[in-house]
Design an enzyme around this catalytic site. Structure first.
Site, PDB file in Angstrom:
ATOM      1  N   ASP A 173       0.855  -1.190   0.000  1.00 13.25           N
ATOM      2  CA  ASP A 173       0.000   0.000   0.000  1.00 13.25           C
ATOM      3  C   ASP A 173       0.891   1.242   0.000  1.00 13.25           C
ATOM      4  O   ASP A 173       1.878   1.322   0.740  1.00 13.25           O
ATOM      5  CB  ASP A 173      -0.923  -0.011   1.230  1.00 13.25           C
ATOM      6  CG  ASP A 173      -2.054   0.981   1.090  1.00 13.25           C
ATOM      7  OD1 ASP A 173      -3.213   0.550   0.975  1.00 13.25           O
ATOM      8  OD2 ASP A 173      -1.777   2.210   1.081  1.00 13.25           O
ATOM      9  N   ILE A 174       0.506   2.216  -0.810  1.00 14.35           N
ATOM     10  CA  ILE A 174       1.318   3.425  -0.965  1.00 14.35           C
ATOM     11  C   ILE A 174       1.265   4.309   0.289  1.00 14.35           C
ATOM     12  O   ILE A 174       2.162   5.122   0.513  1.00 14.35           O
ATOM     13  CB  ILE A 174       0.849   4.204  -2.225  1.00 14.35           C
ATOM     14  CG1 ILE A 174       1.953   5.067  -2.777  1.00 14.35           C
ATOM     15  CG2 ILE A 174      -0.414   4.992  -1.972  1.00 14.35           C
ATOM     16  CD1 ILE A 174       1.688   5.589  -4.184  1.00 14.35           C
ATOM     17  N   ASN A 176     -13.018  -3.027   2.396  1.00 16.72           N
ATOM     18  CA  ASN A 176     -13.953  -1.920   2.544  1.00 16.72           C
ATOM     19  C   ASN A 176     -14.947  -1.927   1.386  1.00 16.72           C
ATOM     20  O   ASN A 176     -14.556  -2.209   0.247  1.00 16.72           O
ATOM     21  CB  ASN A 176     -13.196  -0.595   2.574  1.00 16.72           C
ATOM     22  CG  ASN A 176     -12.171  -0.536   3.700  1.00 16.72           C
ATOM     23  OD1 ASN A 176     -12.411  -1.081   4.776  1.00 16.72           O
ATOM     24  ND2 ASN A 176     -11.043   0.113   3.467  1.00 16.72           N
ATOM     25  N   VAL A 227     -10.976   2.977  -3.773  1.00 17.70           N
ATOM     26  CA  VAL A 227     -10.681   2.419  -5.098  1.00 17.70           C
ATOM     27  C   VAL A 227     -11.715   1.335  -5.395  1.00 17.70           C
ATOM     28  O   VAL A 227     -11.843   0.352  -4.636  1.00 17.70           O
ATOM     29  CB  VAL A 227      -9.254   1.842  -5.160  1.00 17.70           C
ATOM     30  CG1 VAL A 227      -8.983   1.265  -6.548  1.00 17.70           C
ATOM     31  CG2 VAL A 227      -8.219   2.917  -4.811  1.00 17.70           C
ATOM     32  N   HIS A 234     -10.378  -5.233  -3.078  1.00 12.88           N
ATOM     33  CA  HIS A 234      -9.033  -5.528  -2.580  1.00 12.88           C
ATOM     34  C   HIS A 234      -9.108  -5.860  -1.106  1.00 12.88           C
ATOM     35  O   HIS A 234      -9.926  -5.306  -0.370  1.00 12.88           O
ATOM     36  CB  HIS A 234      -8.090  -4.348  -2.817  1.00 12.88           C
ATOM     37  CG  HIS A 234      -8.638  -3.026  -2.379  1.00 12.88           C
ATOM     38  ND1 HIS A 234      -9.528  -2.310  -3.138  1.00 12.88           N
ATOM     39  CD2 HIS A 234      -8.445  -2.316  -1.248  1.00 12.88           C
ATOM     40  CE1 HIS A 234      -9.853  -1.196  -2.507  1.00 12.88           C
ATOM     41  NE2 HIS A 234      -9.213  -1.173  -1.336  1.00 12.88           N
ATOM     42  N   HIS A 276      -6.990  -5.623   2.355  1.00 11.43           N
ATOM     43  CA  HIS A 276      -5.849  -5.040   3.049  1.00 11.43           C
ATOM     44  C   HIS A 276      -5.312  -6.115   3.997  1.00 11.43           C
ATOM     45  O   HIS A 276      -6.088  -6.692   4.771  1.00 11.43           O
ATOM     46  CB  HIS A 276      -6.291  -3.849   3.911  1.00 11.43           C
ATOM     47  CG  HIS A 276      -6.836  -2.688   3.149  1.00 11.43           C
ATOM     48  ND1 HIS A 276      -6.104  -1.539   2.909  1.00 11.43           N
ATOM     49  CD2 HIS A 276      -8.053  -2.472   2.588  1.00 11.43           C
ATOM     50  CE1 HIS A 276      -6.841  -0.673   2.233  1.00 11.43           C
ATOM     51  NE2 HIS A 276      -8.039  -1.216   2.027  1.00 11.43           N
TER      52      HIS A 276
HETATM   53  P1  AMP Z   1      -9.783   1.497   0.157  1.00 16.32           P
HETATM   54  O1  AMP Z   1     -10.022   2.693   1.015  1.00 16.32           O
HETATM   55  O2  AMP Z   1     -10.124   0.210   0.838  1.00 16.32           O
HETATM   56  O3  AMP Z   1     -10.389   1.639  -1.217  1.00 16.32           O
HETATM   57  O4  AMP Z   1      -8.205   1.434   0.003  1.00 16.32           O
HETATM   58  C1  AMP Z   1      -7.507   1.874  -1.112  1.00 16.32           C
HETATM   59  C2  AMP Z   1      -6.055   1.758  -0.762  1.00 16.32           C
HETATM   60  O5  AMP Z   1      -5.290   1.853  -1.939  1.00 16.32           O
HETATM   61  C3  AMP Z   1      -5.541   2.836   0.205  1.00 16.32           C
HETATM   62  O6  AMP Z   1      -5.018   2.230   1.383  1.00 16.32           O
HETATM   63  C4  AMP Z   1      -4.465   3.554  -0.609  1.00 16.32           C
HETATM   64  O7  AMP Z   1      -3.372   3.959   0.174  1.00 16.32           O
HETATM   65  C5  AMP Z   1      -4.087   2.489  -1.625  1.00 16.32           C
HETATM   66  N1  AMP Z   1      -3.534   2.993  -2.871  1.00 16.32           N
HETATM   67  C6  AMP Z   1      -4.056   3.943  -3.680  1.00 16.32           C
HETATM   68  N2  AMP Z   1      -3.280   4.123  -4.757  1.00 16.32           N
HETATM   69  C7  AMP Z   1      -2.248   3.257  -4.645  1.00 16.32           C
HETATM   70  C8  AMP Z   1      -1.105   2.963  -5.446  1.00 16.32           C
HETATM   71  N3  AMP Z   1      -0.875   3.607  -6.593  1.00 16.32           N
HETATM   72  N4  AMP Z   1      -0.248   2.019  -5.006  1.00 16.32           N
HETATM   73  C9  AMP Z   1      -0.477   1.371  -3.858  1.00 16.32           C
HETATM   74  N5  AMP Z   1      -1.534   1.595  -3.054  1.00 16.32           N
HETATM   75  C10 AMP Z   1      -2.401   2.532  -3.436  1.00 16.32           C
END
Ligand code: AMP
Length: 110
Positions: A29-30, A86, A95, A99, A101
């Site tokens: 995760d970024i 989520n 996103v 996915h 976490h």
């Molecule tokens: P969610 O809130 O469950 O949709 O989580 C989306 C996750 O994607 C967040 O924890 C972000 O930090 C992560 N994220 C968004 N863009 C990227 C990326 N380019 N590379 C890695 N993680 C990302």
């Protein structure tokens, strides 16, 4: 709808990939919320958990087992870790490509 995760799958944008097979991709995760914070995504785009159906049952199970495998490989399995998905705005989903976490390396409160 194309998301940033589709672009990670197609390598249009970089990610720190920790695991890949025919069905899933896992990367760091970024914006990590724990010392170890990986995202496990299906290669097939499914926007939310609400869009999953029985056809995705094996895929969802595979995502869970991949999370457990990565927890072991990253050394957080014994101490413990959190696996979270989520769904939609109230669930904190940002996103819209499902996915998991996998977060570990710290103690979470209940
Ligand atoms: P969610 O809130 O469950 O949709 O989580 C989306 C996750 O994607 C967040 O924890 C972000 O930090 C992560 N994220 C968004 N863009 C990227 C990326 N380019 N590379 C890695 N993680 C990302």
């Amino acid at each position: 709808m194309t998301t940033i995760f589709d672009k990670i799958i197609s390598r249009e944008i970089p990610a720190d990939i920790v695991y890949e097979d025919d069905l899933v991709l896992a990367f760091k995760d970024i914006a990590p919320k724990a010392p170890v914070h990986y995202l496990i995504i299906p290669k097939q785009p499914i926007a939310t958990l609400n869009d999953a159906n029985t056809e995705h049952q094996a895929l969802l199970g595979h995502m869970m087992l991949t999370a457990a495998q990565l927890a072991k490989q990253s050394g957080v399995a014994e101490g413990g870790y959190r696996v979270q998905m989520n769904c939609n705005p109230d669930g904190g989903q940002v996103v819209y490509h499902i996915h998991l976490h996998m977060m570990g390396g710290k103690a979470f409160s209940a």
